[in-house]
Scaffold this motif. Structure first.
Motif, PDB file in Angstrom:
ATOM      1  N   SER A  84      14.462  22.453   2.480  1.00  0.00           N
ATOM      2  CA  SER A  84      14.252  22.649   3.767  1.00  0.00           C
ATOM      3  C   SER A  84      12.767  22.240   4.249  1.00  0.00           C
ATOM      4  N   SER A  85      12.711  21.453   5.329  1.00  0.00           N
ATOM      5  CA  SER A  85      11.418  20.984   5.833  1.00  0.00           C
ATOM      6  C   SER A  85      10.495  22.284   6.271  1.00  0.00           C
ATOM      7  N   THR A  86       9.088  22.629   5.920  1.00  0.00           N
ATOM      8  CA  THR A  86       8.399  23.531   6.494  1.00  0.00           C
ATOM      9  C   THR A  86       7.938  22.981   7.930  1.00  0.00           C
ATOM     10  N   GLY A  87       7.884  21.711   8.104  1.00  0.00           N
ATOM     11  CA  GLY A  87       7.082  21.184   9.169  1.00  0.00           C
ATOM     12  C   GLY A  87       5.615  21.030   9.234  1.00  0.00           C
ATOM     13  N   LYS A  88       5.081  21.596   8.099  1.00  0.00           N
ATOM     14  CA  LYS A  88       3.584  21.269   7.897  1.00  0.00           C
ATOM     15  C   LYS A  88       3.195  20.418   7.144  1.00  0.00           C
ATOM     16  N   MET A  89       2.362  19.324   7.593  1.00  0.00           N
ATOM     17  CA  MET A  89       2.133  18.203   6.566  1.00  0.00           C
ATOM     18  C   MET A  89       0.645  17.837   6.208  1.00  0.00           C
ATOM     19  N   VAL A  90       0.309  17.414   5.263  1.00  0.00           N
ATOM     20  CA  VAL A  90      -0.986  17.066   4.856  1.00  0.00           C
ATOM     21  C   VAL A  90      -0.920  15.637   4.212  1.00  0.00           C
ATOM     22  N   VAL A  91      -2.031  14.978   4.129  1.00  0.00           N
ATOM     23  CA  VAL A  91      -2.117  13.699   3.511  1.00  0.00           C
ATOM     24  C   VAL A  91      -2.604  13.983   2.075  1.00  0.00           C
ATOM     25  N   LYS A  92      -1.765  13.818   1.186  1.00  0.00           N
ATOM     26  CA  LYS A  92      -2.313  14.057  -0.399  1.00  0.00           C
ATOM     27  C   LYS A  92      -2.945  12.817  -0.640  1.00  0.00           C
ATOM     28  N   GLN A  93      -2.511  11.544  -0.387  1.00  0.00           N
ATOM     29  CA  GLN A  93      -3.230  10.365  -0.796  1.00  0.00           C
ATOM     30  C   GLN A  93      -3.127   9.313   0.324  1.00  0.00           C
ATOM     31  N   ASP A  94      -4.176   8.704   0.773  1.00  0.00           N
ATOM     32  CA  ASP A  94      -4.167   7.770   1.770  1.00  0.00           C
ATOM     33  C   ASP A  94      -3.859   6.537   1.442  1.00  0.00           C
ATOM     34  N   ILE A  95      -3.633   5.359   2.323  1.00  0.00           N
ATOM     35  CA  ILE A  95      -3.546   4.200   1.904  1.00  0.00           C
ATOM     36  C   ILE A  95      -5.174   3.445   1.721  1.00  0.00           C
ATOM     37  N   SER A  96      -5.115   2.396   1.142  1.00  0.00           N
ATOM     38  CA  SER A  96      -6.473   1.956   0.567  1.00  0.00           C
ATOM     39  C   SER A  96      -6.789   0.677   1.574  1.00  0.00           C
ATOM     40  N   ALA A  97      -5.837   0.159   2.111  1.00  0.00           N
ATOM     41  CA  ALA A  97      -6.232  -1.143   3.246  1.00  0.00           C
ATOM     42  C   ALA A  97      -6.746  -0.682   4.373  1.00  0.00           C
ATOM     43  N   ASP A  98      -7.613  -1.580   4.931  1.00  0.00           N
ATOM     44  CA  ASP A  98      -7.926  -1.348   6.231  1.00  0.00           C
ATOM     45  C   ASP A  98      -6.704  -2.119   7.125  1.00  0.00           C
ATOM     46  N   ILE A  99      -6.313  -1.303   7.897  1.00  0.00           N
ATOM     47  CA  ILE A  99      -5.183  -1.650   8.861  1.00  0.00           C
ATOM     48  C   ILE A  99      -5.394  -2.308  10.224  1.00  0.00           C
ATOM     49  N   GLN A 100      -6.638  -1.992  10.641  1.00  0.00           N
ATOM     50  CA  GLN A 100      -7.088  -2.230  11.878  1.00  0.00           C
ATOM     51  C   GLN A 100      -6.551  -3.762  12.250  1.00  0.00           C
TER      52      GLN A 100
ATOM     53  N   ASP B 273       0.752  -1.142   0.063  1.00  0.00           N
ATOM     54  CA  ASP B 273      -0.053   0.186  -0.025  1.00  0.00           C
ATOM     55  C   ASP B 273       1.012   1.292   0.032  1.00  0.00           C
ATOM     56  N   PHE B 274       0.326   2.160  -0.201  1.00  0.00           N
ATOM     57  CA  PHE B 274       1.109   3.488  -0.507  1.00  0.00           C
ATOM     58  C   PHE B 274       0.389   4.773   0.280  1.00  0.00           C
ATOM     59  N   MET B 275       1.044   5.721   0.367  1.00  0.00           N
ATOM     60  CA  MET B 275       0.302   6.949   0.955  1.00  0.00           C
ATOM     61  C   MET B 275       1.384   8.108   0.582  1.00  0.00           C
ATOM     62  N   CYS B 276       0.707   9.254   0.318  1.00  0.00           N
ATOM     63  CA  CYS B 276       1.426  10.360  -0.110  1.00  0.00           C
ATOM     64  C   CYS B 276       1.376  11.474   0.551  1.00  0.00           C
ATOM     65  N   ILE B 277       2.384  12.115   1.462  1.00  0.00           N
ATOM     66  CA  ILE B 277       2.105  13.286   2.284  1.00  0.00           C
ATOM     67  C   ILE B 277       2.838  14.326   1.939  1.00  0.00           C
ATOM     68  N   SER B 278       2.657  15.523   2.083  1.00  0.00           N
ATOM     69  CA  SER B 278       3.264  16.682   1.501  1.00  0.00           C
ATOM     70  C   SER B 278       3.791  17.839   2.603  1.00  0.00           C
TER      71      SER B 278
ATOM     72  N   ASN C  95       9.798  14.746  11.031  1.00  0.00           N
ATOM     73  CA  ASN C  95       8.447  15.270  11.076  1.00  0.00           C
ATOM     74  C   ASN C  95       7.723  14.584  10.158  1.00  0.00           C
ATOM     75  N   SER C  96       8.170  14.074   8.861  1.00  0.00           N
ATOM     76  CA  SER C  96       7.083  13.518   8.110  1.00  0.00           C
ATOM     77  C   SER C  96       6.824  12.046   8.575  1.00  0.00           C
ATOM     78  N   LEU C  97       7.998  11.338   9.269  1.00  0.00           N
ATOM     79  CA  LEU C  97       7.596  10.002   9.819  1.00  0.00           C
ATOM     80  C   LEU C  97       6.817  10.073  10.964  1.00  0.00           C
ATOM     81  N   ASP C  98       6.972  11.033  11.919  1.00  0.00           N
ATOM     82  CA  ASP C  98       6.049  11.305  13.137  1.00  0.00           C
ATOM     83  C   ASP C  98       4.697  11.417  12.483  1.00  0.00           C
ATOM     84  N   PHE C  99       4.461  12.280  11.518  1.00  0.00           N
ATOM     85  CA  PHE C  99       3.202  12.466  11.256  1.00  0.00           C
ATOM     86  C   PHE C  99       2.401  11.270  10.708  1.00  0.00           C
ATOM     87  N   THR C 100       3.243  10.503   9.749  1.00  0.00           N
ATOM     88  CA  THR C 100       2.666   9.401   9.081  1.00  0.00           C
ATOM     89  C   THR C 100       2.418   8.390  10.248  1.00  0.00           C
TER      90      THR C 100
END
Ligand code: IMP
Ligand code: MG
Length: 179
Positions: A73-89, A62-67, A104-109
């Motif tokens: 240089s990192s800005t620190g602010k993240m958004v999910v541009k594309q989420d995973i499709s699997a139910d991971i519960q 599965d894949f996700m895209c954050i931005s 920062n990105s991995l902490d957010f992810t």
């Protein structure tokens, strides 16, 4: 492209060997766990393709895209541009990333995926740049390919302004290439 590389930091052969080693560890860790292996786009694509073929267990991709990251240089602010499709519960989830830099990105992810209550959530990053870690981040990668010095690197999926991702090795860019 190649003329803008100051130094080859990791050769194709070094990367291949390390991925084979990590593959043995991950194969052992995830046997009988039916993991979902999540790649964080786009930097991970080359590593993902090589790494997943060394994890010799039944698994789902599965894949996700954050931005957030612009230029060098990192800005620190993240958004999910594309989420995973699997139910991971209740699933065992492994995140693959290209680089753990400020963290920062991995902490957010990590927090984003943790909200869905996976059975386990671990991180495998090809590169770790500990010198630049955000001091507020306590998250640590579970598996690291290479710990690298504080330099801006490109190739093997990593970019500068979207270029150099297709270099087969990891190199340090010449300062003049930033202009
Ligand atoms: P972090 O949020 O600072 O850990 O940065 C993570 C993201 O920044 C990575 O997934 C990369 O896309 C990008 N990044 C950080 N360092 C480098 C580098 O040296 N070269 C290319 N991209 C980088
Ligand atoms: Mg990335």
């Amino acid at each position: 492209m190649e003329q803008n590389i100051q130094e080859v930091l990791l050769t194709e052969e070094q990367i291949r060997q390390r991925i084979a080693e990590l593959g043995e560890v991950l194969t052992e860790e995830y046997k009988d766990k039916n993991p979902v292996i999540v790649g964080v786009l786009k930097g991970v694509v080359v590593f993902y393709a090589d790494m997943i073929r060394q994890v010799k267990v039944p698994c789902q991709m599965d894949f996700m895209c954050i931005s957030s990251y612009v230029g060098t240089s990192s800005t620190g602010k993240m958004v999910v541009k594309q989420d995973i499709s699997a139910d991971i519960q209740g699933r065992h989830v492994l995140i693959l990333e290209d680089i753990f830099d400020t963290g920062n990105s991995l902490d957010f992810t990590y927090k984003h995926l943790m909200e869905r209550n996976p059975a386990s959530l671990k991180i495998c990053t090809l590169l770790d740049k500990p010198a630049r870690r955000n001091p507020n981040i306590t998250l640590k990668p579970d598996y690291v390919g290479f710990s690298i010095p504080d330099a801006f690197v490109v190739g093997y999926g990593l970019d500068y302004n979207e270029y150099y991702r297709n270099l087969p090795y990891i190199g340090i860019l010449k300062p003049e290439a930033y202009n």
